[in-house]
Write a protein that holds these residues in place. Structure first.
Motif, short mmCIF file in Angstrom:
data_model
loop_
_atom_site.label_atom_id
_atom_site.label_comp_id
_atom_site.label_asym_id
_atom_site.label_seq_id
_atom_site.Cartn_x
_atom_site.Cartn_y
_atom_site.Cartn_z
N MET A 175 33.23 77.02 4.76
CA MET A 175 31.84 76.81 5.14
C MET A 175 31.66 75.37 5.60
N LYS A 176 31.10 75.22 6.78
CA LYS A 176 30.93 73.89 7.33
C LYS A 176 29.50 73.41 7.11
N SER A 177 29.36 72.10 7.08
CA SER A 177 27.99 71.58 7.05
C SER A 177 27.44 71.66 8.46
N LEU A 178 26.14 71.57 8.56
CA LEU A 178 25.49 71.76 9.85
C LEU A 178 26.05 70.79 10.90
N MET B 108 29.23 71.83 12.59
CA MET B 108 29.26 73.07 13.38
C MET B 108 29.10 72.79 14.87
N VAL C 292 26.72 77.62 15.78
CA VAL C 292 25.30 77.69 15.40
C VAL C 292 24.68 79.00 15.91
N GLU D 60 16.21 72.30 5.13
CA GLU D 60 17.47 72.86 5.65
C GLU D 60 17.19 73.85 6.78
N ALA D 61 16.18 74.66 6.56
CA ALA D 61 15.82 75.63 7.59
C ALA D 61 15.31 74.92 8.83
N MET E 229 18.17 73.59 10.74
CA MET E 229 18.86 74.67 11.42
C MET E 229 18.11 75.05 12.70
#
Lengths: 217, 294
Positions: free
Chosen positions: A1-4, A7, A12, A50-51, A54
């Protein structure tokens, strides 16, 4: 799992390095819906910031990937290892990514196999609705393509035969509906019309009614 | 195989009863087990009168052999362990009894054990859910269900990680992270992964592996529109992003009056109305589960 921040734009949007045009557009719409501020899918899934982060990344990813020049420049920064660019670790289900049957099926809806069993399932209103949902179409979309009043489409699905117009119209509607959702109209129409005429005998009106009357005479 | 989902009333028991019936009709020897000791009603969905022996007897120690619990149902090949007659002051068994129960279930003489988890995210419910080689999370297209669904997945995620971590200090870190307001600032599975990696690289590697191996299946029940159908794909995306979980969207079931009709008759809808929407959708989910079975 990568951090944002680790990515890529491709990760994404969960698309491959080759994805473009309508497929890219759909992936973007799906991602935007998944993380929408007032959307259902990410409701209480994560801290709001976080959302929000994203959502920003989704917009940025789409801006870059949908602009050929920007995309070319971005690809250059990624280097020549496209294998790293597609989300392998938690990647797309290979079956759901490409070889997706008929062209009208939205890619995000594919991955489901054929809905109906081998056993004989009736061609009824519910069958039409299942085929429609399988393609991810809402009634309005079918109405747009077939130019049929959405109310009639709904009545056909619900088998509210009483409120539908004369059978000759219904026959045409069902045929267009079936073709639009990838069913074989030549099999669907006779089966559906049997149900229609059983519930609304020809005497109830229209030309069929007259034919019925003259037969009795 | 286990079915959970956090919120009550989303259709866990509907799906449990119908999936177990379809699997049994397809030739598998199935034991369905209702672990909801507070509000068990899987037996009603399957048309079985509350039997003399139930899971509650095992939990209370009146029955020591799980082999003695399954009772026949009207469906050939399908047996049932009910959760009725619970001891009201002790609704869930302790961790030790649970572990013994789950181990014993693997020894049952059948092909599939289907665990219907109760509502909520009680540690017992989460353990039952995690016991499945295949775990289905049932969602409704409404905010309450989605919210509870994520908190259930979060609980399942942390619990699974706690169970696989070997070092004591890492395990207690995971336990601490379960508290959403923990002092360490760990808010997401990703934060936790980073902390674990910093603490112990080897455990960090195991954590990553385990994240990838946790693949719950998503089922959206009572869909009414194309939007509802797409919700499953979106939830899958969110799970991938925020939980690092590669959930699979296995299917949806349309809203269908035939279901109410069937439960009133205490028969699976797949049996009495095999042509109904709900039955067709349930069979499709069952086919996917069968494909994944050894």
């Amino acid at each position: 799992m990568k951090s944002l921040s680790e990515m890529t734009h491709y990760e994404v949007l969960e698309v491959g390095r080759e994805t473009e045009g309508a497929d890219l557009e759909r992936a973007y719409r799906m991602a935007r819906a998944a993380f929408a501020e007032d959307g259902l899918a990410s409701y209480e899934a994560c801290p709001p910031e976080e959302a929000a982060a994203m959502r920003e990344r989704i917009e940025l990813a789409y801006r870059v990937l949908s602009d050929p020049d920007a995309r070319q420049g971005y690809d250059a920064t990624l280097g020549s290892t496209p294998d790293d660019a597609v989300p392998i670790e938690f990647g797309l289900d290979p079956a759901s990514d490409e070889d997706i049957a008929p062209p009208e099926v939205e890619p995000e809806i594919a991955g489901f196999d054929d809905l109906e069993d081998a056993e004989d399932v009736a061609f009824d209103g519910a069958r039409l609705r299942r085929a429609r949902l399988r393609h991810g179409f809402d009634i309005e979309r079918i109405a747009q393509v077939t130019k049929i009043n959405p109310t009639y489409l709904r009545l056909i699905e619900e088998e509210e035969f009483e409120d539908l117009p004369a059978s000759v119209y219904v026959r045409g509607f069902v045929s267009a509906f079936a073709r639009c959702v990838g069913l074989d109209a030549e099999r669907v129409v006779p089966a559906y019309m049997d149900r229609f005429l059983a519930a609304r005998p020809p005497a109830a009106g229209g030309r069929r009614g007259q034919a019925h009357a003259s037969r009795q005479a | 195989m286990s079915l959970g989902g956090g919120k009550g009333g989303v259709g866990k028991t509907f799906l449990s009863s119908n999936l177990s019936a379809v699997l049994a009709r397809s030739g598998k020897r199935v034991v369905a087990i209702d672990t909801d000791l507070e509000g068990a009603n899987l037996h009603t969905w399957l048309g079985v009168a509350p039997p003399a022996r139930s899971l509650a007897d095992y939990v209370a120690g009146r029955e020591t052999d799980v082999q003695g619990l399954p009772v026949e149902t009207p469906i050939p090949g399908l047996k049932l362990i009910t959760g009725t007659h619970g001891h009201l002051s002790m609704p869930q068994p302790d961790a030790e009894t649970r572990a013994r129960l789950l181990a014993d279930l693997r020894g049952l003489n059948c092909d599939v054990v289907l665990i219907d988890c109760g509502a909520g995210a009680h540690p017992a419910t989460v353990d039952y859910f995690l016991a499945g080689d295949d775990a289905l999370i049932v969602l409704h297209p409404e905010p309450t269900s989605i919210e509870n669904g994520y908190s259930f997945l979060r609980a399942a995620f942390y619990r699974r990680m706690e169970l696989v971590m070997r070092k004591g200090d890492v395990r207690s870190l995971v336990r601490e992270a379960m508290d959403q307001r923990n002092a360490l600032g760990i808010r997401t599975p990703h934060d936790l992964l980073r902390e674990v990696e910093a603490m112990d690289p080897e455990e960090g590697r195991r954590f990553r592996e385990e994240m990838g191996g946790f693949r719950p299946r998503i089922v959206v029940n009572e869909v009414a529109s194309a939007e509802d159908v797409k919700l499953g794909f979106q939830v899958r995306m969110v799970c991938r992003r925020f939980f690092g979980m590669d959930a699979e969207y296995t299917g949806y079931v349309n809203r269908d009056e035939a279901v109410r009709e069937a439960v009133n008759l205490r028969r699976p809808v797949t049996d009495i109305r095999p042509q109904s929407d709900a039955a067709v959708y349930v069979r499709r989910i069952a086919r996917k589960l069968l494909e994944a079975m050894p």
